[in-house]
Design a protein around this motif. Structure first.
Motif, PDB file in Angstrom:
ATOM      1  N   TRP A 120       0.963  -1.072  -0.074  1.00  0.00           N
ATOM      2  CA  TRP A 120      -0.284  -0.359  -0.028  1.00  0.00           C
ATOM      3  C   TRP A 120       1.078   1.220  -0.171  1.00  0.00           C
ATOM      4  O   TRP A 120       1.136   1.574   0.832  1.00  0.00           O
ATOM      5  CB  TRP A 120      -1.015   0.236   1.557  1.00  0.00           C
ATOM      6  CG  TRP A 120      -2.125  -0.419   1.052  1.00  0.00           C
ATOM      7  CD1 TRP A 120      -2.784  -2.658   1.197  1.00  0.00           C
ATOM      8  CD2 TRP A 120      -3.554  -0.126   1.930  1.00  0.00           C
ATOM      9  NE1 TRP A 120      -3.366  -2.474   1.132  1.00  0.00           N
ATOM     10  CE2 TRP A 120      -4.592  -1.487   1.487  1.00  0.00           C
ATOM     11  CE3 TRP A 120      -3.989   0.706   1.791  1.00  0.00           C
ATOM     12  CZ2 TRP A 120      -4.934  -1.185   2.018  1.00  0.00           C
ATOM     13  CZ3 TRP A 120      -5.389   0.781   2.047  1.00  0.00           C
ATOM     14  CH2 TRP A 120      -5.892  -0.268   1.533  1.00  0.00           C
ATOM     15  N   ARG A 144     -12.165   1.481   1.733  1.00  0.00           N
ATOM     16  CA  ARG A 144     -12.555   0.447   2.342  1.00  0.00           C
ATOM     17  C   ARG A 144     -14.119   0.347   3.173  1.00  0.00           C
ATOM     18  O   ARG A 144     -14.846   0.672   2.818  1.00  0.00           O
ATOM     19  CB  ARG A 144     -12.705   1.618   3.702  1.00  0.00           C
ATOM     20  CG  ARG A 144     -10.684   2.006   4.574  1.00  0.00           C
ATOM     21  CD  ARG A 144     -10.947   2.991   5.395  1.00  0.00           C
ATOM     22  NE  ARG A 144     -10.731   4.433   4.858  1.00  0.00           N
ATOM     23  CZ  ARG A 144     -12.056   4.654   5.677  1.00  0.00           C
ATOM     24  NH1 ARG A 144     -12.424   4.762   7.092  1.00  0.00           N
ATOM     25  NH2 ARG A 144     -12.475   6.068   5.720  1.00  0.00           N
ATOM     26  N   SER A 188      -9.311  -2.765   1.792  1.00  0.00           N
ATOM     27  CA  SER A 188      -9.500  -3.258   3.543  1.00  0.00           C
ATOM     28  C   SER A 188     -10.818  -2.552   4.090  1.00  0.00           C
ATOM     29  O   SER A 188     -12.094  -3.019   3.521  1.00  0.00           O
ATOM     30  CB  SER A 188      -8.856  -1.696   4.220  1.00  0.00           C
ATOM     31  OG  SER A 188      -9.562  -0.857   4.704  1.00  0.00           O
ATOM     32  N   TYR A 190      -6.832  -6.622   4.968  1.00  0.00           N
ATOM     33  CA  TYR A 190      -5.510  -5.994   4.221  1.00  0.00           C
ATOM     34  C   TYR A 190      -5.530  -6.526   3.009  1.00  0.00           C
ATOM     35  O   TYR A 190      -5.221  -7.804   3.428  1.00  0.00           O
ATOM     36  CB  TYR A 190      -4.553  -4.381   4.927  1.00  0.00           C
ATOM     37  CG  TYR A 190      -3.272  -4.817   4.764  1.00  0.00           C
ATOM     38  CD1 TYR A 190      -2.792  -5.644   4.277  1.00  0.00           C
ATOM     39  CD2 TYR A 190      -3.645  -5.734   6.704  1.00  0.00           C
ATOM     40  CE1 TYR A 190      -1.680  -6.668   4.965  1.00  0.00           C
ATOM     41  CE2 TYR A 190      -2.656  -6.418   7.167  1.00  0.00           C
ATOM     42  CZ  TYR A 190      -1.859  -6.789   5.964  1.00  0.00           C
ATOM     43  OH  TYR A 190      -0.786  -7.461   6.364  1.00  0.00           O
TER      44      TYR A 190
END
Length: 460
Positions: free
Chosen positions: A79, A134, A283, A291
């Motif tokens: 990431w 997310r 995530s 994640y």
């Protein structure tokens, strides 16, 4: 016939895929330098890179116990994210809200700065700037997601947007997905290719990189190794999760374990069912943290905390992962992506990230002793290490810049508790987080009180 057991440990899948680099020669005796950097991960290598760019005439030495990228830099989830490491609220209490807004703006720009540098240096790291999602897949997570988006906007993430369940499904098919937040400031990278290419770039600049060189002590303007002492005007500690191995540093930062699995490549028909054509990082909103990424060669890599901490701040250097952790991550992958449930796990591994007691990183230089450090990135170090390295470079050069006025500059954190309190606290905290996640999976619509208790234990 059952699928063969996945490869376990051996540093990481990323290095298994690329092959381990040939080790550079160790230090061959006492030497002098302008700067000695301890640790050849992202932070140490970026620091050496920017110092040498700014002062080509300086002699910069980097010392590494194993090989460049052996630690978290070669094991992470890939990431390259603009997320601020640490707590914006804590930084704001210490330095004011405006400093946090500047920090967030700089972190967002830093993603592009790293990508531009990779292009200039010819480092092929499977980089794709795709943003991150997310995802909420339980009602309590959805409420927490909405609140976090509003909070993030107050701290400078004004271009983070909420996605409905339908909008999420158009991007990626996550079982039970109720919605998501999308942030554009993130790129997928291949960790090992990034760090190996960076090491090569540093050496091309004339930095002396010595691998297989353990550091046994760090002092004012001196670094001790079995092969001799390095004397330097500046000594910079860039050892992140392995800091606890140094004398006197066992309680400075906690080495938190994070584990990963990666699947075998998914068939095209499976990918058609999942989607994920945008290759966003992924995530969720569980408390125990999850994640992942879609890799360049069509696998799913998924990570989580596993066994979070080993007694006495011990570090498993080989990256071995417990069978229960591998099974738990594999079950999570199958639950969130049912279409991939029959695809075997190819490799499992773990690494350590550095967690300060207040969960906020620091960049610091003592001009009187020449000692400096950067780190404590709480798992957000791929981008933060680059900004920290540039900040540390400015401090060494004695320059007053926008970076040296960031809220992590010059700060410190109190030390972690002695054992067994440290072990009991961390394991108790994650037991509470996991119990909270179980409660919320059972259709609880608000955040579990157990998670709030765990936050208090963590001092978050």
């Amino acid at each position: 016939m059952p699928a063969p057991a996945p490869v376990n440990g051996q540093v990481s899948f990323w290095f298994r895929q690329t092959g381990f680099p040939a080790r550079r020669a160790p230090l061959d005796g006492p030497t002098d330098a302008d700067v000695c950097v301890v640790g050849a991960g992202y932070t140490g290598l970026w620091t050496a890179y920017h110092l040498k760019k700014a002062r080509p005439e300086w002699d910069v030495v980097v010392l590494e116990r194993e090989f460049a990228g052996f630690g978290a830099s070669g094991r992470n989830g890939g990431w390259l994210s603009g997320k601020i490491p640490g707590s914006p609220e804590r930084f704001a209490r210490e330095r004011g809200k405006e400093s946090v807004l500047r920090f967030q703006a700089m972190m967002n720009r830093e993603v592009d700065e790293v990508l531009a540098t990779l292009d200039r240096e010819g480092i092929e790291a499977d980089a794709v700037k795709s943003g991150y999602l997310r995802v909420a897949h339980a009602p309590a997570q959805l409420g927490r997601l909405r609140a976090s988006v509003e909070r993030n906007r107050q701290w400078g993430n004004t271009d983070e947007v909420l996605l409905s369940a339908t909008e999420l499904k158009e991007r990626i098919e996550v079982a039970g997905g109720l919605g998501a937040a999308y942030n554009p400031h993130c790129a997928r990278v291949h960790p090992a290719r990034l760090v190996t290419g960076l090491a090569e770039a540093v050496v091309r600049l004339g930095v002396r990189l010595h691998e297989s060189t353990p550091v046994t002590a760090i002092g004012p303007r001196s670094v001790t190794t079995p092969f001799g002492e390095v004397t330097a005007r500046h000594v910079l500690r860039c050892t992140e999760g392995f800091t606890s191995r140094l004398p006197g540093e066992k309680r400075t930062w906690l080495p938190m374990n994070s584990s990963m699995i990666v699947s075998e490549p998914l068939p095209e028909d499976v990918w058609r069912g999942i989607g994920w054509a945008g290759e966003e990082l992924f995530s969720d909103q569980t408390h125990a943290y999850l994640y992942g990424q879609r890799t360049a060669d069509g696998r799913i890599a998924l990570g989580g905390r596993g066994v979070p901490y080993r007694f006495g701040s011990r570090v498993d250097a080989a990256g071995g992962t417990s069978a229960s952790t591998v099974a738990s991550l594999a079950a999570t992958l199958a639950r969130l992506f049912p279409a991939a449930a029959s695809v075997p796990v190819a490799h499992a591994w773990s690494g350590v990230l550095a967690v300060p007691r207040d969960w906020c990183p620091s960049v610091r230089l003592d001009r009187a002793t020449g000692l400096g450090w950067a780190g404590g990135f709480v798992g957000q170090g791929v981008t933060a290490s680059h900004l920290a390295a540039r900040t540390l470079t400015d401090l060494v050069l004695g320059e007053d810049t926008e970076r040296t006025r960031l809220p992590w500059t010059g700060r410190g954190s109190r030390r972690w508790e002695p054992e067994p309190a440290r072990w009991l606290g961390v394991h108790g905290m994650y037991a509470a987080y996991r119990a909270a996640d179980r409660q919320e999976e059972d259709a609880r619509t608000t955040t579990s009180p157990l998670a709030r208790i765990a936050d208090v234990i963590a001092s978050r």
